[in-house]
Every structure is written in C-alpha cells, then in structure tokens.
Design a protein around this motif. Structure first.
Motif, PDB file in Angstrom:
ATOM      1  N   ALA A 182       0.815  -1.213   0.000  1.00 41.18           N
ATOM      2  CA  ALA A 182       0.000   0.000   0.000  1.00 41.18           C
ATOM      3  C   ALA A 182       0.848   1.262   0.000  1.00 41.18           C
ATOM      4  O   ALA A 182       0.477   2.280  -0.583  1.00 41.18           O
ATOM      5  CB  ALA A 182      -0.919   0.006   1.221  1.00 41.18           C
ATOM      6  N   LEU A 184       1.331   3.186   2.598  1.00 40.76           N
ATOM      7  CA  LEU A 184       0.409   4.109   3.269  1.00 40.76           C
ATOM      8  C   LEU A 184       1.113   5.381   3.720  1.00 40.76           C
ATOM      9  O   LEU A 184       2.207   5.328   4.271  1.00 40.76           O
ATOM     10  CB  LEU A 184      -0.227   3.377   4.455  1.00 40.76           C
ATOM     11  N   TYR A 258      -7.458   3.674   2.591  1.00 41.52           N
ATOM     12  CA  TYR A 258      -6.957   2.311   2.395  1.00 41.52           C
ATOM     13  C   TYR A 258      -7.887   1.323   3.087  1.00 41.52           C
ATOM     14  O   TYR A 258      -8.292   1.537   4.232  1.00 41.52           O
ATOM     15  CB  TYR A 258      -5.539   2.148   2.964  1.00 41.52           C
TER      16      TYR A 258
END
Length: 369
Positions: A182, A184, A258
């Motif tokens: 991801a 993030l 997410y």
C-alpha cells in the motif's frame, strides 16, 4: 546426518492433522538443517489440510518458524552452526525478471518448489520410508527441518523464538502489506477487515506508518477488543450494522484511503471497495477459494481513481524486511510478544488448530523442547 523428529503431517485432505515421527535427512549442497524452536499455527496450514491450498499429501505442515542451525551443507557460506534463523516459504531463484527487480515473492520459478526443496526433492520421510512433501519448501512444524539456505533468514539472538517465528508469515504479511504494497502515507484513514493474526499486524503497521484513523471490522467482539490493544482507533462489529460499507463511510467522513481485506472472501473485498473514498486503495491480503469472485462498479474505478492491489506475503523481501521488523520490535514500535495468545507442545497440535478455527487465538504457537 539423518535425524528422527516429531512432525505435524496432513495425510489426507479433510482429515485432522496427525503427529508422527519422521526422518529428516541432513542437508545437501546449498542447504541447512535447523532445530526448530517454535512454529506458528497459521490458517494457510489449515487450508493445506482441506485442499483450499492444493498441496498434495502426505505433507509436513509449517512455514512460520524460528530455530537454530545445527548442520550446513556443502557450499553454504551465509549461515553456520549455531546461527538463529527465521524460515520463509518464499523461494527465489535470483535470476528471473521479478527476482532481479526486487520482487522475490513473485519469482517465476518458485512454483517448482511449492512442496519440495528447490531441486525438486525432499529430505523428509515417513515411517515406511515414503517421501513426505513439505509446505512451501519448509515443513517446519517439526522438531527438525532441512531447507535451502535461501529459505532461512539470519536474525540476532535475544528475541523470544515464539515471537520471532511469527515474522515469517503473520507479521510480514500484515505489516508488509502496509509498508510495501500500500505504501500508506501518514495521516491516512484505513480500515481492516478480519482481525486474526494478519489483521492485527495490518493494524499495527498502519499505526506505525502514521495513520490517523484505523477501523477494525470483524464479527468477533473479543478480536475487536484485541484490535484496540494493537492500535485500532475504532471498531465495527458487522453483526451490529445493516451495511458495513456505509457505516465505515459515515465513521470516516466519506470513505477511507486504504481498505485491507484479510479474510479471503470475494464479498468482503466488495465491502472493502465500497468503503473507499475517492482515490482510495483496496489491498487484498486474504487468500480466497480458487472459484471465488469479486464484482464492483467499473465506472467508479476511473471516476474516483480507485485502486485494487493484491499483496502476497506483504510483498516481502525476506532478507531485508525480516531484520527491519525485528528492529522495530526492539525499538518498541511493533508488538510481537503480545501476538502469542497461547503456546502448545507438538503433541497438542490438533488442539492448536481447533483453537485457531474457534477464533480463540491471535496466534497459537507450537514450542519445541
């Protein structure tokens, strides 16, 4: 040299695991034998006993372990007797396109050693001398295991072995999906579907990465309470809401950045997708049945610039990521000891699997004498 070892074996899909005494041959060129100290009990091991993961029996289970090297084969220079290691079921040839660009979990030759060592043979044998396959080139739910040196990552002493073992699967799968897959950004809003051993590590990965909101979603209230201990800021019990995606959107002020799916279910992936805000990303971590499917509104993909990603073992680079995770643990930035809900002897392995299926453990760990 060959060694006798108790091991947890799947003899037939759909049947309970068995604890047997097997023979483990010594290492050949490029291999090592380890004395296993601890092995996590993972849903993937169970999936191999049901045929969801179609590894042919007879199969020595186990892929998430820590131990000590007791013998090295010819040509091994990376490890020596006495070294502490964590196993990894990622086999990397080091030569294919994905390996050379730093994506070893996608090695194009790894499928050749799903249930054997990379040379296509095994070092494990049953009481009648028959070959026993090994889960993910590891087969570490046993007192001893012989593996290729690339399936072992050297670690420093000082970390409890029951905690270090979990780095090889649950921790890297969860934390890696946040950092590697991801990527993030700090200040993000995230939701995690499925609060097992992997989901808990996704949560603490999000916290470590600087997420400002982390929502835990599950049907088990005790797991949701555990999620708070690992850093979840909010929890949702699916049983308490009519539409979980709408509840997430309301709680997050329009949708999350997410969404991590750690269940392995196409319908849950759909819920995760619907919970996204604009420019949001779904990361599918759970392993679904081969026939499972997911559907979503195609227009929303370009119109909202959404993304769907898959994450296999947290997109890990084991030799790099495992020591990094352990450094975060030593700096008190990641919880490992708290993941170990209960330890078992190898003779209690069937109960450990049942406790996992009953949702009693964040992670059960088999500890060897």
């Amino acid at each position: 040299m060959s060694r006798q070892a108790k091991a947890v074996v799947c003899r037939e899909w759909g049947q309970p695991v068995q604890v047997e005494t097997i023979t483990v041959d010594g290492p050949k060129r490029g291999e090592v034998t380890i004395k296993v100290a601890a092995c996590g009990v993972c849903h993937s091991d169970h999936s191999a006993t049901t045929g969801k993961i179609q590894y042919p029996p007879p199969l020595v289970l186990g892929h998430e372990a820590a131990g000590v090297v007791v013998e090295v084969g010819e040509g091994v220079t990376e490890l020596k007797e006495g070294d502490y290691v964590v196993s990894t079921f990622i086999t990397m040839c080091g030569k294919c396109r994905n390996c050379v660009r730093g994506r070893p979990v996608l090695c194009e030759n790894a499928r050749k050693s799903l249930v054997t060592l990379p040379d296509g043979t095994v070092r494990t044998h049953g009481k009648d001398g028959e070959d026993l396959n090994v889960f993910g080139a590891c087969g570490v739910m046993a007192e001893y295991a012989t593996m290729h040196v690339d399936n072992c990552v050297k670690i420093e002493e000082g970390v409890p072995m029951s905690s270090a073992a979990l780095v090889g699967c649950a921790v890297i799968t969860g934390v890696g999906s946040v950092f590697n897959t991801a990527q993030l950004e700090p200040g993000s809003r995230a939701v995690v579907f499925g609060i097992g051993g992997v989901g808990l590590n996704v949560i603490q990965g999000c916290v470590t990465a600087g997420a400002e909101m982390v929502i835990a979603v599950d049907t088990n209230e005790s797991k949701l309470e555990m999620a708070k201990e690992f850093g979840a800021t909010h929890t949702i019990n699916i049983k308490d809401v009519e539409d979980v995606s709408k509840a997430i959107k309301k709680l997050s002020g329009g949708g999350v950045d997410y969404a991590f799916e750690c269940v392995g279910n196409g319908k849950v992936v759909e819920q995760a997708y619907k919970a996204l805000g604009r420019a949001g990303t779904v990361v599918v971590v759970g392993v679904a049945d081969m026939q499972d499917k997911t559907s979503f509104n195609t227009f929303s993909l370009p119109a909202d610039e959404r993304t769907i990603k898959g994450s296999w073992l947290g997109s890990a680079r084991p030799q790099y990521d495992f020591p990094k995770i352990l450094n975060l643990y030593k700096a008190n930035r990641l919880k490992l000891d708290e993941l170990v809900t209960k330890t078992y002897s190898i003779d209690d392995a069937p109960q450990a699997f049942q406790d996992m299926l009953d949702g009693k453990n964040a992670r059960g760990v088999i500890v060897f004498e």
